[in-house]
Design a protein around this motif. Sequence first.
Motif, PDB file in Angstrom:
ATOM      1  N   LEU A  80       0.826  -1.205   0.000  1.00 24.78           N
ATOM      2  CA  LEU A  80       0.000   0.000   0.000  1.00 24.78           C
ATOM      3  C   LEU A  80       0.863   1.259   0.000  1.00 24.78           C
ATOM      4  N   GLN A  81       1.978   1.226   0.701  1.00 24.79           N
ATOM      5  CA  GLN A  81       2.884   2.375   0.698  1.00 24.79           C
ATOM      6  C   GLN A  81       3.390   2.665  -0.712  1.00 24.79           C
ATOM      7  N   ILE A  82       3.747   1.610  -1.429  1.00 23.43           N
ATOM      8  CA  ILE A  82       4.254   1.784  -2.796  1.00 23.43           C
ATOM      9  C   ILE A  82       3.157   2.366  -3.690  1.00 23.43           C
ATOM     10  N   PHE A  83       1.963   1.791  -3.580  1.00 29.52           N
ATOM     11  CA  PHE A  83       0.845   2.292  -4.387  1.00 29.52           C
ATOM     12  C   PHE A  83       0.586   3.770  -4.118  1.00 29.52           C
ATOM     13  N   LEU A  84       0.588   4.162  -2.850  1.00 28.08           N
ATOM     14  CA  LEU A  84       0.268   5.553  -2.519  1.00 28.08           C
ATOM     15  C   LEU A  84       1.424   6.493  -2.815  1.00 28.08           C
ATOM     16  N   PHE A  85       2.660   5.996  -2.722  1.00 33.12           N
ATOM     17  CA  PHE A  85       3.787   6.823  -3.143  1.00 33.12           C
ATOM     18  C   PHE A  85       3.674   7.141  -4.633  1.00 33.12           C
ATOM     19  N   VAL A  86       3.434   6.093  -5.415  1.00 38.72           N
ATOM     20  CA  VAL A  86       3.289   6.278  -6.864  1.00 38.72           C
ATOM     21  C   VAL A  86       2.060   7.135  -7.164  1.00 38.72           C
ATOM     22  N   GLY A  87       0.951   6.874  -6.453  1.00 41.86           N
ATOM     23  CA  GLY A  87      -0.262   7.645  -6.674  1.00 41.86           C
ATOM     24  C   GLY A  87      -0.070   9.119  -6.381  1.00 41.86           C
ATOM     25  N   THR A  88       0.637   9.436  -5.290  1.00 41.19           N
ATOM     26  CA  THR A  88       0.894  10.838  -4.946  1.00 41.19           C
ATOM     27  C   THR A  88       1.781  11.502  -5.988  1.00 41.19           C
ATOM     28  N   MET A  89       2.813  10.798  -6.428  1.00 40.06           N
ATOM     29  CA  MET A  89       3.688  11.334  -7.471  1.00 40.06           C
ATOM     30  C   MET A  89       2.911  11.573  -8.766  1.00 40.06           C
ATOM     31  N   PHE A  90       2.085  10.597  -9.147  1.00 40.03           N
ATOM     32  CA  PHE A  90       1.295  10.734 -10.375  1.00 40.03           C
ATOM     33  C   PHE A  90       0.304  11.889 -10.264  1.00 40.03           C
ATOM     34  N   ALA A  91      -0.353  12.006  -9.098  1.00 45.16           N
ATOM     35  CA  ALA A  91      -1.350  13.064  -8.923  1.00 45.16           C
ATOM     36  C   ALA A  91      -0.704  14.447  -9.006  1.00 45.16           C
ATOM     37  N   ALA A  92       0.436  14.618  -8.345  1.00 44.05           N
ATOM     38  CA  ALA A  92       1.132  15.906  -8.387  1.00 44.05           C
ATOM     39  C   ALA A  92       1.628  16.219  -9.794  1.00 44.05           C
ATOM     40  N   THR A  93       2.110  15.196 -10.491  1.00 43.68           N
ATOM     41  CA  THR A  93       2.601  15.379 -11.858  1.00 43.68           C
ATOM     42  C   THR A  93       1.461  15.733 -12.803  1.00 43.68           C
ATOM     43  N   ALA A  94       0.337  15.014 -12.687  1.00 45.77           N
ATOM     44  CA  ALA A  94      -0.822  15.299 -13.534  1.00 45.77           C
ATOM     45  C   ALA A  94      -1.348  16.708 -13.289  1.00 45.77           C
ATOM     46  N   SER A  95      -1.364  17.121 -12.024  1.00 42.28           N
ATOM     47  CA  SER A  95      -1.853  18.458 -11.690  1.00 42.28           C
ATOM     48  C   SER A  95      -0.955  19.535 -12.279  1.00 42.28           C
ATOM     49  N   ALA A  96       0.353  19.398 -12.087  1.00 43.23           N
ATOM     50  CA  ALA A  96       1.285  20.385 -12.650  1.00 43.23           C
ATOM     51  C   ALA A  96       1.186  20.418 -14.170  1.00 43.23           C
ATOM     52  N   ASN A  97       1.013  19.253 -14.777  1.00 45.24           N
ATOM     53  CA  ASN A  97       0.882  19.153 -16.226  1.00 45.24           C
ATOM     54  C   ASN A  97      -0.343  19.918 -16.714  1.00 45.24           C
ATOM     55  N   GLY A  98      -1.487  19.693 -16.052  1.00 47.91           N
ATOM     56  CA  GLY A  98      -2.704  20.397 -16.427  1.00 47.91           C
ATOM     57  C   GLY A  98      -2.626  21.884 -16.160  1.00 47.91           C
ATOM     58  N   CYS A  99      -1.953  22.260 -15.070  1.00 48.05           N
ATOM     59  CA  CYS A  99      -1.817  23.684 -14.741  1.00 48.05           C
ATOM     60  C   CYS A  99      -1.002  24.430 -15.790  1.00 48.05           C
ATOM     61  N   ILE A 100       0.057  23.812 -16.282  1.00 47.50           N
ATOM     62  CA  ILE A 100       0.849  24.431 -17.353  1.00 47.50           C
ATOM     63  C   ILE A 100      -0.028  24.634 -18.579  1.00 47.50           C
ATOM     64  N   ASN A 101      -0.829  23.614 -18.900  1.00 47.60           N
ATOM     65  CA  ASN A 101      -1.746  23.708 -20.036  1.00 47.60           C
ATOM     66  C   ASN A 101      -2.710  24.879 -19.864  1.00 47.60           C
ATOM     67  N   ASP A 102      -3.358  24.969 -18.704  1.00 48.53           N
ATOM     68  CA  ASP A 102      -4.412  25.963 -18.503  1.00 48.53           C
ATOM     69  C   ASP A 102      -3.858  27.375 -18.357  1.00 48.53           C
ATOM     70  N   ALA A 103      -2.792  27.531 -17.587  1.00 50.87           N
ATOM     71  CA  ALA A 103      -2.215  28.869 -17.408  1.00 50.87           C
ATOM     72  C   ALA A 103      -1.729  29.433 -18.732  1.00 50.87           C
ATOM     73  N   SER A 104      -1.095  28.584 -19.540  1.00 51.40           N
ATOM     74  CA  SER A 104      -0.573  29.049 -20.830  1.00 51.40           C
ATOM     75  C   SER A 104      -1.703  29.424 -21.782  1.00 51.40           C
ATOM     76  N   ARG A 105      -2.834  28.683 -21.747  1.00 51.96           N
ATOM     77  CA  ARG A 105      -3.966  29.018 -22.627  1.00 51.96           C
ATOM     78  C   ARG A 105      -4.583  30.355 -22.229  1.00 51.96           C
ATOM     79  N   ALA A 106      -4.695  30.596 -20.925  1.00 49.60           N
ATOM     80  CA  ALA A 106      -5.250  31.875 -20.482  1.00 49.60           C
ATOM     81  C   ALA A 106      -4.332  33.031 -20.879  1.00 49.60           C
ATOM     82  N   TRP A 107      -3.023  32.862 -20.659  1.00 51.15           N
ATOM     83  CA  TRP A 107      -2.061  33.921 -20.996  1.00 51.15           C
ATOM     84  C   TRP A 107      -1.996  34.136 -22.510  1.00 51.15           C
ATOM     85  N   PHE A 108      -2.034  33.039 -23.253  1.00 48.07           N
ATOM     86  CA  PHE A 108      -2.046  33.106 -24.717  1.00 48.07           C
ATOM     87  C   PHE A 108      -3.269  33.881 -25.219  1.00 48.07           C
ATOM     88  N   SER A 109      -4.442  33.588 -24.644  1.00 47.43           N
ATOM     89  CA  SER A 109      -5.669  34.257 -25.070  1.00 47.43           C
ATOM     90  C   SER A 109      -5.596  35.754 -24.797  1.00 47.43           C
TER      91      SER A 109
END
Length: 473
Positions: A296-325
């Motif tokens: 369970l520790q391994i699953f949640l370590f990977v899950g936390t890393m994936f969640a933070a990575t996915a969030s940062a990835n989406g934030c770059i997408n959204d912030a850049s679209r707003a600034w671009f517009s």
Amino acid sequence: MSDQTANGSATAAVEAAVREDRVGLLRVLGPVHVWALGVGIVLVGEFMGWNFSVGKGGAMGALIACWVIGLLYTCVAMIDSEVTSTVAAAGGQYAQAKHIMGPLMAFNVGLYLVMAYTMLEAADALIVGDLLVILAEQTGYEALDPKPFVILIIAFLAFLNYRGVFMTLTLNFIITAAAFVSIIILFLGVQPWQPGAMLKHSDLLTDLPYGWIGVIAAFQFGIWYYLGIEGTCQAAEEVRSPSRSLPLGTMTGIMTLLIAATLTWYVCSGLLPWEYLGQATVPLYDAARMTGSTTLQIFLFVGTMFAATASANGCINDASRAWFSMGRDRYMPLWFGAVHPRYRTPYRSILFLIPIAVSFAFTGLLDQVITFSILSGLLGYTFMPINMVIFRKKWPLGTIRRGYVHPFHPIPAIVLMVLCITTFFATYLGFGVQLLAMMVFYIVVSIWFSVHRYKYVRRSDQFTMNWPKPQGY
């Protein structure tokens, strides 16, 4: 001859710039990608940040905040789905404000979006660095510096966004789904069907330690469960069918988050004392450690890393679209409104925002960064009910085609406004200085826009939707 050559080169450069500006974003996304963008940005809030609400109002206060703020975001999702299925343009709420409320409001909303997503991206990078430090300490290495990893994760994700939106959000779907599955695995792993076996709610849950004022104070960090779901609107210009994909992706996204938030609270409050839970950096990972299960520790370590990575990835997408517009519409320098001729991405906006995110991340102040992200998002939510009422008044049902019509209008708008005001009060209780500083910042930049930048805005180019004249005009 040399003058003619120079003039010819200058003309060619201008023509090339014009051609580059005319290259549009690529319509390649479907409902799955919209879901991945919205949930991907937000799901990290189940792995960190939300638990600060426990420190404000206790475990039960945090649960109340979870559900009340869930209602706030359900209203946000309903309102956003209707307006964005009609205003199908990059920039999301910025494009809505531009068409419905005018340039000054549009400028502020665009800035709210950029600041909220950029600071959320910084918080995500902080979590990645902190998690690696925790892992290093558990393996006997206690001198790991997280800053190189902060730079590495932001640079890598910016590169992905630079290369193309389809690849970026396809990756987001995979890692977001994996992170969500890790929460389900932890929930099943603690055997909820056997109360008392692993979960100790009867021992750990207390009454409201700070009374109902603590519950209200908890609203501020209850936002972290859902902050960013409105980011689905940023993909409006890149989805194949905006009127179908945006409402479907957004509404299924908020349902996913309501489930994930409740499961997260249930598991963490049954494994961790509220005094510790209220200040933990990675509460779900800590909950997995409390089970004693390495798997369970391994699953949640990977899950936390994936969640933070996915969030940062989406934030770059959204912030850049707003600034671009904003650049494309001349609210910011037109240079930012360029689209890469090959990858069809707003590459200049992506690159420009990288050092800003890194600077916030290098402060190391997770709760402060979260607070500024929440405040910027909250200002945007306060605009939505006003925007919705004006939208329905100017273009009543039947006057323009809507891909989705939210029910019970104007009740969602009223509820959203009341909850936003309450959450502002909650934020003032704990972070009054930051709230006032943020308000002063937006007032100053509004004056700057009105005095200096507004003269560059072409009013005739602002209204791009093929709508009839508003009622009463």
